[in-house]
Each structure stands twice: as C-alpha cells, then as structure tokens.
Design an enzyme around this catalytic site. Structure first.
Site, short mmCIF file in Angstrom:
data_model
loop_
_atom_site.label_atom_id
_atom_site.label_comp_id
_atom_site.label_asym_id
_atom_site.label_seq_id
_atom_site.Cartn_x
_atom_site.Cartn_y
_atom_site.Cartn_z
N ARG A 50 7.02 -3.88 6.55
CA ARG A 50 6.68 -2.86 7.55
C ARG A 50 7.14 -1.47 7.10
NH1 ARG A 50 8.93 -7.18 10.39
NH2 ARG A 50 7.53 -8.27 11.83
N LYS A 76 12.75 -4.56 12.40
CA LYS A 76 12.23 -4.94 13.70
C LYS A 76 12.89 -6.19 14.26
CE LYS A 76 7.93 -6.00 16.16
NZ LYS A 76 6.45 -6.13 16.04
N HIS A 106 0.14 0.18 8.38
CA HIS A 106 0.51 -1.20 8.71
C HIS A 106 -0.55 -2.19 8.25
CE1 HIS A 106 3.01 -4.09 10.82
NE2 HIS A 106 1.92 -4.61 11.37
N ARG A 139 -0.07 -4.44 5.27
CA ARG A 139 0.65 -5.70 5.48
C ARG A 139 -0.33 -6.85 5.72
NH1 ARG A 139 5.77 -7.75 7.11
NH2 ARG A 139 5.83 -8.84 9.12
N HIS A 171 8.00 -14.01 9.52
CA HIS A 171 7.67 -14.51 10.84
C HIS A 171 8.36 -15.85 11.12
CE1 HIS A 171 3.66 -12.09 10.61
NE2 HIS A 171 4.62 -11.37 11.14
N TYR A 185 -2.40 -12.01 11.24
CA TYR A 185 -2.56 -11.07 10.13
C TYR A 185 -3.67 -11.52 9.19
CZ TYR A 185 1.64 -8.37 11.26
OH TYR A 185 2.54 -7.56 11.88
#
Length: 302
Positions: free
Chosen positions: A155, A178, A254, A257, A277, A286
């Site tokens: 990120r 994050k 973003h 990614r 994740h 994604y």
C-alpha cells in the site's frame, strides 16, 4: 428534555441517558481493544458523524429510520464513508445493548445502499506507459515508486516508509501500516512479466539522489509525505494516458496492488500472504479485474 431526563431518570435507568453519555463509555471500550492507531483513528472519524447527529438525544429514543437518513445523506457524496459509519453504528449500539443501556440495536435493521464499483482497474500496458512517462518527466523517485508499488504489491503508506533498515537477511521487512501485519518479502521475489526482482527494484533506489533513510525520498534525502505519492502517480497517469473520459474513476496508485496480485497469482505466488490479508476472500477481490478481461479467450493450462 433529553438533558432533564438524563439528569433525573438517567441516574437510575441508563436508557434515559444521552447518546453523548454513552459515547464516554464506548470510547473506553474501543480503546481497550487491540486496534492499530490508524484503525482507531478511522473508528473515531466514523464515530464523529454519529456524535454530531445524535449526541444530545436520549439513547433509547434513537430510531432506525433516523440512522438510515443520516447514512442516505452521507451516501450521496461519500458512499464508502457511509458504509463505515453504519458498521460503527451497529457496534456502538450493540455494546449499549450489552451494557444494559438499551434493549435493542436500532442500527441492526438498517441496510447499506449498494455502491457500484467506481474505480477502474489498471492494465499492465497502462502501467508500462505510466512508468515510461514518469521516467521522462518526473523527479527520479516517482518511477522508482511506481516500480516498487508493482513489484512489492504494498500500500501507499508502506511504500512511503520503506527504509534501508528494513532490508536485511535477504528480505524486505514490512509492518503494514493499515493492519500491523508483519511481512518478510524475499528479495528474490521476481515479477516475470517485467523481468525485475524485488531486490533489484530496491537496489535501484540507492543512488538516484542524496542518501537518506527511506527508499523513496526527496532530492534532499528527506522522506516524502503520503499524498505526494498519489498526486505524482495521477500526474503520470494523465501524462501517459490523457484525461480520463470513461465511466467511473480512473485507476489510482492503489490499483498497482491489484495489478500485482493478478500478475503474481499467474506465476503461482501465494498472493494472500504477499498482500498481507487474513482471509483469501479479501485477496480474491483484488483478483477481480472488473471487466478488463471480458471477451478474452481463456487458455486451459495442462
């Protein structure tokens, strides 16, 4: 009237106290949870909208349709914010139920308005054009940033704070801003379609400007601020591809990614771990290219 009830009946029956009274306790509850500072700040941001709408109200008098109206107003301009506020509303009132302040959760029956995905995915060809334009027209750190974004699949905030001290023992160590997830990415990780490894992308950041602690830095060697990364990517995207005229929003930084996830998955890389994740279902979002490959032939590999 709410103040009078809170000062009298509220002393013995919490349901007559105000939402503001409950927020004092609720803030203590979420501060006691093992949340990352950024997550906690986001929770407070969502909570602020609920506080502005209902702080002086008696907590037991707040009705589902009032919460729904607040969310409809937010959704008109900020659909993703409206979703976060609803999640917060459900939690704040559920904790009030658990603590005996109210008998039922007024936010439980409220449904979020469906939001059509607005941002378009990035293609590899577009990434190449953006990177080439950046090399020709922007400060040296920008093309390095665009490369790192794709090769590392991290990120914006993690790209910004990547430091030379994080490169050790054959790995790039990332503490994801994050989520707090701890990642060790091998420097041997190679994105075959561009013929570049993570180690090579990092090494290319060494001598392009004045030495500094971070991989991406200003000409003075000082670190960059996160908004600069997004702004420069948008500048490069428009320079390479022109003003966006299609439906939805143009690809942002973003989206590198998502592109990285799709490319690495084809190589057989465990992209759930690469992206940091906890659940495969998040990684799969994604992998969705949002229609970019519609109409293309799919080849079954034996």
């Amino acid at each position: 009237m709410s103040r009078l009830l809170s000062a009298t009946l509220g002393r013995i029956m919490p349901r007559y106290r105000t939402f503001a009274d409950w927020l004092v306790i609720y803030r203590q509850i979420i501060e006691a949870r093992p949340l990352q500072p950024k997550t906690l700040a986001n929770r407070y941001s969502s909570l602020r909208y609920l506080s502005e709408a209902f702080a002086p109200r008696t907590i037991s008098a707040i009705r589902p349709h009032e919460i729904a109206q607040l969310l409809r107003t937010l959704h008109q301009q900020f659909p993703h914010l409206a979703r976060r506020v609803l999640i917060e509303a459900r939690d704040v009132f559920q904790e009030a139920v658990a603590y005996g302040w109210i008998h039922s959760n007024p936010a439980a029956a409220v449904r979020h308005q469906r939001t059509q995905v607005a941002r378009r995915r990035l293609t590899l060809d577009e990434w190449r054009q953006i990177h080439a334009w950046s090399q020709a027209h922007q400060p040296p750190w920008v093309p390095h940033m665009i490369t790192l974004a794709l090769v590392s699949a991290q990120r914006r905030g993690d790209l910004q704070k990547m430091a030379w001290g994080d490169v050790r023992e054959g790995h790039l160590h990332v503490i994801q801003q994050k989520t707090g997830t701890l990642l060790r990415l091998p420097l041997e990780l190679r994105l075959n379609v561009i013929g570049l490894s993570l180690g090579e992308a990092i090494e290319a950041c060494r001598d392009y400007t004045t030495p500094g602690e971070t991989l991406l830095r200003k000409s003075t060697g000082k670190p960059l601020v996160a908004p600069s990364l997004s702004a420069r990517f948008e500048e490069a995207r428009e320079g390479a591809l022109g003003k966006h005229t299609g439906s939805g929003l143009p690809p942002s930084l973003h989206e590198c990614r998502s592109l990285a996830e799709r490319l690495y998955r084809k190589q057989g890389v465990d992209t759930r771990i690469l992206l940091g994740h906890k659940r495969q279902s998040m990684t799969d979002t994604y992998n969705d290219d949002r229609g970019l490959s519609d109409g293309e032939w799919k080849t079954l590999e034996l």
